[in-house]
Design an enzyme around this catalytic site. Structure first.
Site, PDB file in Angstrom:
ATOM      1  N   LYS A  37       0.751  -1.257  -0.075  1.00  0.00           N
ATOM      2  CA  LYS A  37       0.035  -0.012  -0.057  1.00  0.00           C
ATOM      3  C   LYS A  37       0.908   1.269  -0.119  1.00  0.00           C
ATOM      4  CE  LYS A  37      -4.395  -1.737   2.096  1.00  0.00           C
ATOM      5  NZ  LYS A  37      -5.274  -1.794   2.988  1.00  0.00           N
ATOM      6  N   LYS A  74      -4.804 -11.320  -5.772  1.00  0.00           N
ATOM      7  CA  LYS A  74      -5.873 -11.455  -5.068  1.00  0.00           C
ATOM      8  C   LYS A  74      -7.041 -10.405  -5.652  1.00  0.00           C
ATOM      9  CE  LYS A  74      -5.517  -8.687  -0.905  1.00  0.00           C
ATOM     10  NZ  LYS A  74      -5.278  -8.010   0.262  1.00  0.00           N
ATOM     11  N   LYS A 104     -10.395  -4.670  -3.129  1.00  0.00           N
ATOM     12  CA  LYS A 104     -11.108  -3.298  -3.083  1.00  0.00           C
ATOM     13  C   LYS A 104     -10.135  -2.404  -3.733  1.00  0.00           C
ATOM     14  CE  LYS A 104     -13.377  -4.163   1.259  1.00  0.00           C
ATOM     15  NZ  LYS A 104     -13.525  -3.820   2.576  1.00  0.00           N
TER      16      LYS A 104
HETATM   17  P1  TYM Z   1     -10.521  -6.391   4.839  1.00  0.00           P
HETATM   18  O1  TYM Z   1     -11.876  -5.301   5.319  1.00  0.00           O
HETATM   19  O2  TYM Z   1      -9.637  -6.068   3.675  1.00  0.00           O
HETATM   20  O3  TYM Z   1     -11.204  -7.704   4.286  1.00  0.00           O
HETATM   21  C1  TYM Z   1     -12.349  -8.466   5.150  1.00  0.00           C
HETATM   22  C2  TYM Z   1     -12.112  -9.849   5.049  1.00  0.00           C
HETATM   23  O4  TYM Z   1     -12.110 -10.373   3.969  1.00  0.00           O
HETATM   24  C3  TYM Z   1     -10.943 -11.159   3.482  1.00  0.00           C
HETATM   25  N1  TYM Z   1     -10.642 -10.991   1.981  1.00  0.00           N
HETATM   26  C4  TYM Z   1     -10.579 -12.080   1.126  1.00  0.00           C
HETATM   27  N2  TYM Z   1     -10.680 -13.594   1.322  1.00  0.00           N
HETATM   28  C5  TYM Z   1     -10.518 -14.132   0.349  1.00  0.00           C
HETATM   29  N3  TYM Z   1     -10.276 -13.781  -1.041  1.00  0.00           N
HETATM   30  C6  TYM Z   1      -9.894 -12.373  -1.213  1.00  0.00           C
HETATM   31  N4  TYM Z   1      -9.751 -11.896  -2.409  1.00  0.00           N
HETATM   32  C7  TYM Z   1     -10.128 -11.571  -0.027  1.00  0.00           C
HETATM   33  N5  TYM Z   1      -9.940 -10.097   0.304  1.00  0.00           N
HETATM   34  C8  TYM Z   1     -10.303  -9.979   1.398  1.00  0.00           C
HETATM   35  C9  TYM Z   1      -9.985 -10.519   4.562  1.00  0.00           C
HETATM   36  O5  TYM Z   1      -8.954 -11.710   4.904  1.00  0.00           O
HETATM   37  C10 TYM Z   1     -10.706 -10.181   5.677  1.00  0.00           C
HETATM   38  O6  TYM Z   1     -10.846 -11.466   6.438  1.00  0.00           O
HETATM   39  N6  TYM Z   1      -7.156  -5.878   8.393  1.00  0.00           N
HETATM   40  C11 TYM Z   1      -8.466  -6.381   8.085  1.00  0.00           C
HETATM   41  C12 TYM Z   1      -9.648  -5.984   8.899  1.00  0.00           C
HETATM   42  C13 TYM Z   1      -9.342  -6.190  10.497  1.00  0.00           C
HETATM   43  C14 TYM Z   1      -9.423  -7.079  11.033  1.00  0.00           C
HETATM   44  C15 TYM Z   1      -9.227  -7.132  12.571  1.00  0.00           C
HETATM   45  C16 TYM Z   1      -9.700  -8.720  10.748  1.00  0.00           C
HETATM   46  C17 TYM Z   1      -9.086  -5.024  11.334  1.00  0.00           C
HETATM   47  N7  TYM Z   1      -9.087  -5.710  12.530  1.00  0.00           N
HETATM   48  C18 TYM Z   1      -9.223  -7.817  13.560  1.00  0.00           C
HETATM   49  C19 TYM Z   1      -9.775  -9.662  11.853  1.00  0.00           C
HETATM   50  C20 TYM Z   1      -9.555  -9.115  13.103  1.00  0.00           C
HETATM   51  C21 TYM Z   1      -8.849  -6.100   6.644  1.00  0.00           C
HETATM   52  O7  TYM Z   1      -8.397  -5.216   6.298  1.00  0.00           O
HETATM   53  O8  TYM Z   1      -9.784  -6.925   5.946  1.00  0.00           O
END
Ligand code: TYM
Length: 334
Positions: free
Chosen positions: A111, A196, A199
């Protein structure tokens, strides 16, 4: 009963990767565990964004989570910034984490590179520490996430172990609950199947958003990049290294309809049928979510009430953990 915590950022439209890799497991886990789920609005501040959009998208995401099947009687759903202990514990953990280990986080490197390292926000660098605070505040045993969060979970475990060794037993050391192979742990971009689905991708062409209409889904899936192998036995096979596009479509079908990607592959000789079946599967998956979303969106007050009750419940748990941490690290009580 085991405790579960997970979070999702409200920025950007939620996509199929979010749903298959995380959200549908959240729904499943709420039936078996004491589950806390959070819309992580503070994490959204780590990259540039429009303040008005942020509050709207936070409510949209909470509404969508309910539409996916989160049940406020079975889980605690809340917004991260409504419980101030997330920010409070982050500081204590920032004084536990090292610059070196945060510099090694691949998501930060990606990023920061995209937006220019010099102007990357300090919050982007500290992002994984806030995530660790989210998880550790709730004494979570399990954290259902997609494969891309593996490294952040490893960091969370390291911080918890280091803290416990330094200041005495304070935090539960959590485990990542990443979907099994064929379960959607890493859904790939349909146009660039080496990357992957994300967003933050430059183009939307390879991303199926959960709010896409059936026509767009059909178009995106049918235009998915495969390869030039001629149709016939063996052309459709699970082989992510040699055939990333085809393997991704097989993974989608397996994740939605069940079975392993290899089993799913046996039914096909050419790509056209594979693509049209994958498109149909995705359309039938998102249709009920969209319908339910439209109903729930009629009454934003009801969603806000769920979030307010969730924040009250979350705060009770978070306050106890924070108090333990505060006292362990030697801060004077008030
Ligand atoms: P975020 O908002 O990017 O994504 C939310 C969840 O979706 C999963 N994910 C995917 N799984 C499979 N294939 C993909 N292409 C894909 N893209 C996204 C992510 O793995 C995630 O589980 N840092 C985290 C948010 C967060 C969090 C936390 C998660 C903040 N605090 C505490 C768990 C525990 C994030 O940016 O997810």
């Amino acid at each position: 009963m085991k405790r579960v915590f997970s979070g999702i950022q409200p920025t950007g439209e939620p996509h199929l990767g979010n749903y298959l890799g995380a959200l549908r497991w959240w729904v499943d886990f709420q039936r078996r565990y004491d589950a806390f789920y959070c819309v992580v609005d503070l994490h959204a501040l780590t990259i540039p964004g429009d303040p008005e959009e942020l509050s709207k998208s936070t409510l949209t995401m909470a509404t969508l989570l309910l539409a996916c099947g989160l049940d406020p009687d079975r889980c605690t759903l809340f917004v991260q910034s409504h419980v101030h202990y997330h920010a409070d514990l982050t500081w204590l953990l920032e004084c536990t984490a090292s610059m070196g280990e945060l510099s090694r986080m691949t998501q930060f490197k990606d990023k920061a590179q995209k937006g220019g390292e010099e102007s990357a926000r300090v919050g982007l660098f500290a992002y994984p520490v806030l995530m660790a605070a989210d998880i550790l505040l709730y004494d979570a045993d399990l954290v259902p996430v997609g494969d891309d969060q593996r490294q952040h979970l490893e960091l969370t475990r390291n911080l918890a172990e280091r803290w416990n060794a330094r200041y005495g037993q304070t935090f539960t050391v959590p485990e990542a609950a990443i979907p099994p192979r064929g379960g959607g742990a890493r859904v790939m971009d349909l146009q660039e199947p080496e990357h992957k689905m994300s967003k933050s991708a430059i183009s939307d062409a390879g991303i199926v958003f959960l709010f896409d209409d059936p026509k767009s889904i059909e178009r995106k899936v049918k235009r998915a990049v495969t390869d030039l192998d001629p149709p016939g036995p063996g052309a459709v096979r699970w082989d992510p290294a040699a055939k990333p596009g085809v393997s991704n479509l097989l993974e989608l079908l397996a994740a939605i309809n069940g079975g392993s990607p290899e089993e799913v592959a046996r039914g096909y000789e050419g790509y056209a049928k594979l693509k049209s079946d994958a498109a149909d599967a995705v359309i039938s998956l998102v249709r009920p979510l969209q319908e339910r979303y439209r109903e729930l969106a009629q009454d934003p007050g009801a969603v806000q009430a769920v979030l307010a009750a969730g924040a009250r419940k979350a705060e009770e748990v978070a306050a106890m953990t924070y108090e333990r941490a505060r006292s362990a690290i030697g801060l004077l009580g008030s």
